[in-house]
Design a protein around this motif. Structure first.
Motif, PDB file in Angstrom:
ATOM      1  N   TRP A  87      18.562  53.359  26.183  1.00 29.41           N
ATOM      2  CA  TRP A  87      17.920  53.940  25.013  1.00 29.41           C
ATOM      3  C   TRP A  87      18.976  54.690  24.208  1.00 29.41           C
ATOM      4  O   TRP A  87      19.791  55.417  24.760  1.00 29.41           O
ATOM      5  N   VAL A  88      18.965  54.488  22.895  1.00 28.39           N
ATOM      6  CA  VAL A  88      19.893  55.141  21.973  1.00 28.39           C
ATOM      7  C   VAL A  88      19.046  55.920  20.971  1.00 28.39           C
ATOM      8  O   VAL A  88      18.070  55.388  20.433  1.00 28.39           O
ATOM      9  N   SER A  89      19.423  57.157  20.732  1.00 28.41           N
ATOM     10  CA  SER A  89      18.639  57.968  19.787  1.00 28.41           C
ATOM     11  C   SER A  89      18.696  57.335  18.396  1.00 28.41           C
ATOM     12  O   SER A  89      19.690  56.706  18.022  1.00 28.41           O
ATOM     13  N   THR A 144      21.694  58.455  16.434  1.00 24.43           N
ATOM     14  CA  THR A 144      22.920  57.702  16.719  1.00 24.43           C
ATOM     15  C   THR A 144      22.876  56.347  16.030  1.00 24.43           C
ATOM     16  O   THR A 144      23.870  55.894  15.465  1.00 24.43           O
ATOM     17  N   LEU A 145      21.720  55.723  16.049  1.00 23.55           N
ATOM     18  CA  LEU A 145      21.569  54.425  15.386  1.00 23.55           C
ATOM     19  C   LEU A 145      21.846  54.566  13.895  1.00 23.55           C
ATOM     20  O   LEU A 145      22.577  53.761  13.317  1.00 23.55           O
ATOM     21  N   ARG A 146      21.303  55.619  13.266  1.00 17.78           N
ATOM     22  CA  ARG A 146      21.539  55.831  11.836  1.00 17.78           C
ATOM     23  C   ARG A 146      23.019  56.095  11.549  1.00 17.78           C
ATOM     24  O   ARG A 146      23.554  55.647  10.539  1.00 17.78           O
ATOM     25  N   GLU A 147      23.714  56.801  12.442  1.00 19.61           N
ATOM     26  CA  GLU A 147      25.139  57.070  12.265  1.00 19.61           C
ATOM     27  C   GLU A 147      25.960  55.785  12.254  1.00 19.61           C
ATOM     28  O   GLU A 147      27.013  55.721  11.634  1.00 19.61           O
ATOM     29  N   ASN A 148      25.475  54.761  12.961  1.00 20.96           N
ATOM     30  CA  ASN A 148      26.211  53.507  13.089  1.00 20.96           C
ATOM     31  C   ASN A 148      25.743  52.448  12.101  1.00 20.96           C
ATOM     32  O   ASN A 148      26.330  51.382  12.029  1.00 20.96           O
ATOM     33  N   ALA A 149      24.675  52.731  11.375  1.00 21.33           N
ATOM     34  CA  ALA A 149      24.095  51.726  10.484  1.00 21.33           C
ATOM     35  C   ALA A 149      24.779  51.744   9.127  1.00 21.33           C
ATOM     36  O   ALA A 149      25.320  52.742   8.697  1.00 21.33           O
ATOM     37  N   MET A 150      24.734  50.601   8.483  1.00 17.93           N
ATOM     38  CA  MET A 150      25.158  50.530   7.097  1.00 17.93           C
ATOM     39  C   MET A 150      24.053  51.215   6.271  1.00 17.93           C
ATOM     40  O   MET A 150      22.889  51.188   6.647  1.00 17.93           O
ATOM     41  N   ILE A 151      24.415  51.815   5.173  1.00 19.83           N
ATOM     42  CA  ILE A 151      23.446  52.533   4.335  1.00 19.83           C
ATOM     43  C   ILE A 151      22.309  51.581   3.950  1.00 19.83           C
ATOM     44  O   ILE A 151      22.535  50.474   3.455  1.00 19.83           O
ATOM     45  N   GLY A 152      21.082  52.006   4.204  1.00 20.49           N
ATOM     46  CA  GLY A 152      19.921  51.217   3.813  1.00 20.49           C
ATOM     47  C   GLY A 152      19.596  50.058   4.748  1.00 20.49           C
ATOM     48  O   GLY A 152      18.664  49.313   4.489  1.00 20.49           O
ATOM     49  N   ASN A 181      30.411  52.430  17.328  1.00 17.41           N
ATOM     50  CA  ASN A 181      31.775  52.913  17.537  1.00 17.41           C
ATOM     51  C   ASN A 181      31.892  53.367  18.985  1.00 17.41           C
ATOM     52  O   ASN A 181      31.042  54.111  19.477  1.00 17.41           O
ATOM     53  N   ALA A 182      32.921  52.911  19.662  1.00 15.39           N
ATOM     54  CA  ALA A 182      33.151  53.306  21.047  1.00 15.39           C
ATOM     55  C   ALA A 182      33.906  54.623  21.080  1.00 15.39           C
ATOM     56  O   ALA A 182      34.736  54.887  20.213  1.00 15.39           O
ATOM     57  N   PRO A 183      33.627  55.471  22.076  1.00 23.23           N
ATOM     58  CA  PRO A 183      34.420  56.699  22.212  1.00 23.23           C
ATOM     59  C   PRO A 183      35.891  56.323  22.366  1.00 23.23           C
ATOM     60  O   PRO A 183      36.236  55.419  23.099  1.00 23.23           O
ATOM     61  N   GLY A 184      36.768  56.997  21.641  1.00 19.53           N
ATOM     62  CA  GLY A 184      38.189  56.688  21.741  1.00 19.53           C
ATOM     63  C   GLY A 184      38.619  55.526  20.862  1.00 19.53           C
ATOM     64  O   GLY A 184      39.745  55.046  20.969  1.00 19.53           O
ATOM     65  N   GLY A 185      37.734  55.026  20.018  1.00 22.12           N
ATOM     66  CA  GLY A 185      38.079  53.916  19.118  1.00 22.12           C
ATOM     67  C   GLY A 185      37.507  52.600  19.605  1.00 22.12           C
ATOM     68  O   GLY A 185      37.036  52.477  20.723  1.00 22.12           O
ATOM     69  N   GLY A 186      37.555  51.609  18.757  1.00 22.35           N
ATOM     70  CA  GLY A 186      37.003  50.298  19.085  1.00 22.35           C
ATOM     71  C   GLY A 186      35.521  50.209  18.758  1.00 22.35           C
ATOM     72  O   GLY A 186      34.918  51.161  18.255  1.00 22.35           O
ATOM     73  N   GLU A 220      13.650  47.100  21.352  1.00 25.22           N
ATOM     74  CA  GLU A 220      12.455  47.731  20.795  1.00 25.22           C
ATOM     75  C   GLU A 220      12.824  49.077  20.188  1.00 25.22           C
ATOM     76  O   GLU A 220      13.838  49.669  20.544  1.00 25.22           O
ATOM     77  N   VAL A 221      11.967  49.532  19.259  1.00 17.56           N
ATOM     78  CA  VAL A 221      12.191  50.808  18.591  1.00 17.56           C
ATOM     79  C   VAL A 221      11.014  51.719  18.911  1.00 17.56           C
ATOM     80  O   VAL A 221       9.862  51.352  18.714  1.00 17.56           O
ATOM     81  N   GLY A 222      11.350  52.919  19.419  1.00 19.96           N
ATOM     82  CA  GLY A 222      10.329  53.935  19.693  1.00 19.96           C
ATOM     83  C   GLY A 222      10.341  54.983  18.597  1.00 19.96           C
ATOM     84  O   GLY A 222      10.991  54.812  17.569  1.00 19.96           O
ATOM     85  N   GLU A 223       9.623  56.112  18.832  1.00 20.93           N
ATOM     86  CA  GLU A 223       9.542  57.162  17.817  1.00 20.93           C
ATOM     87  C   GLU A 223      10.858  57.900  17.633  1.00 20.93           C
ATOM     88  O   GLU A 223      11.201  58.306  16.527  1.00 20.93           O
ATOM     89  N   THR A 224      11.612  58.117  18.721  1.00 20.57           N
ATOM     90  CA  THR A 224      12.846  58.901  18.628  1.00 20.57           C
ATOM     91  C   THR A 224      14.080  58.134  19.104  1.00 20.57           C
ATOM     92  O   THR A 224      15.192  58.624  18.969  1.00 20.57           O
ATOM     93  N   SER A 225      13.869  56.951  19.693  1.00 19.63           N
ATOM     94  CA  SER A 225      15.020  56.187  20.214  1.00 19.63           C
ATOM     95  C   SER A 225      14.717  54.695  20.189  1.00 19.63           C
ATOM     96  O   SER A 225      13.580  54.277  19.955  1.00 19.63           O
TER      97      SER A 225
END
Length: 151
Positions: free
Chosen positions: A84-86, A89-97, A109-114, A122-127
């Motif tokens: 499950w991903v919040s 976090t999903l919005r941080e990785n998404a293209m605008i819109g 984005n992977a921690p440390g680059g890459g 599936e999409v829930g209310e918060t994750s």
């Protein structure tokens, strides 16, 4: 001056070949047979290591199909790779819109680059639930190869 024997595929070989990777039911995943052949450098990550291992020792003109047991080529499915991903976090990785739907492949984005990717389940209310397994993990596959040249 010694002559290098390049009559068979070895680690580091440049191999020109036709190849086809298919599901057990025969559905093609990728095939070069209807187009121009591919040239790959063994060990450079062009193919999964278990597929490269199959090529080792083959000679020019070799043409056969190898059956791979479930999980042999891309590993077994791992339940811990369903995560499950919040939504933040999903919005941080998404293209605008960008809107996401189940079945979409989303890069993170992977921690440390890459970067790494997961398939949205599936999409829930918060994750949102993602499958980070390779899409072919746990699959029985057929790997057809025809060796054309070796350098």
């Amino acid at each position: 001056m010694s002559i290098i024997d390049i009559s068979e595929v070895r680690p580091g070989s440049h191999v020109t070949l036709h190849y086809r990777l298919a599901l057990e039911d025969g559905a093609d995943i990728v095939s070069t047979f209807a187009d121009k052949p591919a040239t790959l450098l063994l060990g450079a990550g062009h193919l999964a290591p278990p597929l490269e291992d199959i090529l080792l020792g083959l000679k020019v003109g070799h043409h056969s199909t190898f059956r791979l047991m479930p999980g042999q080529a891309f590993g077994p499915r791992n339940a811990e790779m369903l995560q499950w991903v919040s939504l933040a976090t999903l919005r941080e990785n998404a293209m605008i819109g960008e809107n996401f739907s189940p079945g979409d492949l989303v890069e993170f984005n992977a921690p440390g680059g890459g970067r790494y990717a997961g398939v949205l389940k599936e999409v829930g209310e918060t994750s949102a639930l993602f499958d980070f397994n390779h899409p072919l993990a746990g699959q029985a596959l057929a790997f057809e190869v025809k060796i054309i040249g070796i350098l």
